[in-house]
Scaffold this motif. Structure first.
Motif, PDB file in Angstrom:
ATOM      1  N   ARG A 114      -4.064   4.670   3.951  1.00  0.00           N
ATOM      2  CA  ARG A 114      -3.386   3.398   4.318  1.00  0.00           C
ATOM      3  C   ARG A 114      -3.950   2.594   4.731  1.00  0.00           C
ATOM      4  O   ARG A 114      -3.919   1.041   5.066  1.00  0.00           O
ATOM      5  CB  ARG A 114      -1.795   3.359   5.029  1.00  0.00           C
ATOM      6  CG  ARG A 114      -1.626   4.215   3.774  1.00  0.00           C
ATOM      7  CD  ARG A 114       0.048   3.833   3.967  1.00  0.00           C
ATOM      8  NE  ARG A 114       0.569   4.311   5.235  1.00  0.00           N
ATOM      9  CZ  ARG A 114       1.418   5.541   5.741  1.00  0.00           C
ATOM     10  NH1 ARG A 114       1.800   6.539   4.923  1.00  0.00           N
ATOM     11  NH2 ARG A 114       1.610   5.522   6.998  1.00  0.00           N
TER      12      ARG A 114
ATOM     13  N   ASP B 158       1.042   5.261  -0.189  1.00  0.00           N
ATOM     14  CA  ASP B 158       0.137   6.364   0.161  1.00  0.00           C
ATOM     15  C   ASP B 158       0.529   7.043   0.887  1.00  0.00           C
ATOM     16  O   ASP B 158       0.972   6.442   2.447  1.00  0.00           O
ATOM     17  CB  ASP B 158      -1.210   6.494   0.596  1.00  0.00           C
ATOM     18  CG  ASP B 158      -2.602   7.070   0.015  1.00  0.00           C
ATOM     19  OD1 ASP B 158      -2.385   8.618   1.090  1.00  0.00           O
ATOM     20  OD2 ASP B 158      -3.074   7.246  -0.600  1.00  0.00           O
TER      21      ASP B 158
ATOM     22  N   ARG C  66      -5.627  -1.319   4.123  1.00  0.00           N
ATOM     23  CA  ARG C  66      -5.054  -1.908   4.742  1.00  0.00           C
ATOM     24  C   ARG C  66      -6.780  -3.691   5.288  1.00  0.00           C
ATOM     25  O   ARG C  66      -6.266  -4.397   5.149  1.00  0.00           O
ATOM     26  CB  ARG C  66      -4.522  -2.623   6.069  1.00  0.00           C
ATOM     27  CG  ARG C  66      -4.053  -3.464   6.617  1.00  0.00           C
ATOM     28  CD  ARG C  66      -3.006  -2.728   8.142  1.00  0.00           C
ATOM     29  NE  ARG C  66      -2.225  -2.797   7.656  1.00  0.00           N
ATOM     30  CZ  ARG C  66      -0.786  -3.679   7.437  1.00  0.00           C
ATOM     31  NH1 ARG C  66      -1.133  -5.038   7.281  1.00  0.00           N
ATOM     32  NH2 ARG C  66       0.194  -3.403   7.034  1.00  0.00           N
TER      33      ARG C  66
ATOM     34  N   ILE D  91       0.874  -1.394   0.041  1.00  0.00           N
ATOM     35  CA  ILE D  91       0.012  -0.133   0.097  1.00  0.00           C
ATOM     36  C   ILE D  91       0.963   1.113   0.042  1.00  0.00           C
ATOM     37  O   ILE D  91       1.988   1.219   0.757  1.00  0.00           O
ATOM     38  CB  ILE D  91      -0.701  -0.030   0.991  1.00  0.00           C
ATOM     39  CG1 ILE D  91      -1.569  -1.407   1.203  1.00  0.00           C
ATOM     40  CG2 ILE D  91      -2.127   1.169   1.322  1.00  0.00           C
ATOM     41  CD1 ILE D  91      -2.909  -1.414   2.127  1.00  0.00           C
TER      42      ILE D  91
ATOM     43  N   GLU E 176       3.794  -0.931   4.268  1.00  0.00           N
ATOM     44  CA  GLU E 176       2.740  -0.103   3.328  1.00  0.00           C
ATOM     45  C   GLU E 176       4.157   0.978   3.793  1.00  0.00           C
ATOM     46  O   GLU E 176       5.578   0.525   3.618  1.00  0.00           O
ATOM     47  CB  GLU E 176       2.031   0.357   4.746  1.00  0.00           C
ATOM     48  CG  GLU E 176       1.050  -0.102   5.171  1.00  0.00           C
ATOM     49  CD  GLU E 176       0.737   0.710   6.045  1.00  0.00           C
ATOM     50  OE1 GLU E 176       0.782   1.679   6.470  1.00  0.00           O
ATOM     51  OE2 GLU E 176      -0.771  -0.217   7.079  1.00  0.00           O
TER      52      GLU E 176
ATOM     53  N   PRO F 277      -2.119   8.356   6.580  1.00  0.00           N
ATOM     54  CA  PRO F 277      -2.174   6.871   7.824  1.00  0.00           C
ATOM     55  C   PRO F 277      -3.280   6.526   7.788  1.00  0.00           C
ATOM     56  O   PRO F 277      -3.761   4.821   7.525  1.00  0.00           O
ATOM     57  CB  PRO F 277      -1.520   7.355   8.566  1.00  0.00           C
ATOM     58  CG  PRO F 277      -0.143   8.316   8.346  1.00  0.00           C
ATOM     59  CD  PRO F 277      -1.004   8.898   7.410  1.00  0.00           C
TER      60      PRO F 277
END
Length: 212
Positions: A10, A4, A14, A2, A28, A7
């Motif tokens: 993400r 990006d 997720r 992921i 991540e 947070p």
């Protein structure tokens, strides 16, 4: 993976991924440098969820780099920009799908399932059947012919970096950078680095691509 810089986004992605592949090992990345570092270490990824706008990339440059450097890894763009032209460009540059950030988790999961099953995903209200105009199509193909290192050099040219600065960032000689710039100009069919940057920025913005 992921990729990006937010947070919260993400975390939402997720959650969506966990509902599709509960046993997935999820990595991540908050910057594009994190993405390239991970891939440079030999990470074997089945899917990359990529934000178009994150530190280290402009427009479609991150997508172009990943498709050139790792052609066997599916890349799905996840973006808050839902412009129909942008969505089309993503697919034309080799993305396996486009998921708007505004959709709900179940829609995200359905899109991810489609891509993992080998199908492309775009929002149902986006018409992908009409061909792009010839001039834009020609530049898309030209940009697609750039090597990963040439894409990175073009990204840095777009940021206004000088040859010596690019050489330092890439740990190569200035002569190597000059060779890359010459190859970029030839492949894009332009005569100067300024024209190359203009061409790349126009197609990234979905604008007409003619360069004066």
């Amino acid at each position: 993976m992921i990729a990006d810089d937010h947070p919260l986004v993400r975390g939402a992605l997720r959650t969506a991924l966990a509902g599709v592949v509960p046993e997935a090992d999820i990595v991540e990345a908050g910057t594009f440098e994190d993405v390239t570092d991970c891939l440079g270490k030999g990470a074997d990824l089945d899917l990359v969820l990529l934000d178009l706008s994150m530190p280290g990339v402009q427009g479609f440059s991150g997508l172009m780099y990943l498709r050139a450097q790792h052609p066997g890894t599916p890349v799905v763009v996840v973006s808050g920009n839902e412009d129909r032209g942008v969505i089309r460009r993503c697919i034309e540059f080799g993305a396996s799908g486009f998921i708007p950030k505004s959709v709900d988790v179940e829609t995200m999961r359905g899109a991810i399932r489609d891509v993992l099953d080998g199908r492309a995903y775009t929002p149902p209200d986006v018409d992908m059947s009409s061909p792009m105009d010839r001039e834009t199509g020609d530049l898309v193909r030209r940009l697609g012919s750039l090597t990963p290192q040439q894409v990175r050099v073009l990204m840095m040219l777009s940021e206004g970096l000088l040859n010596k600065q690019i050489a330092y960032e890439l740990s190569v000689s200035e002569a190597t950078v000059k060779a890359h710039v010459s190859a970029i100009l030839q492949k894009l069919g332009v005569e100067s680095r300024t024209q190359a940057v203009i061409a790349a920025s126009k197609i990234a913005a979905g604008q007409p691509v003619a360069v004066e």
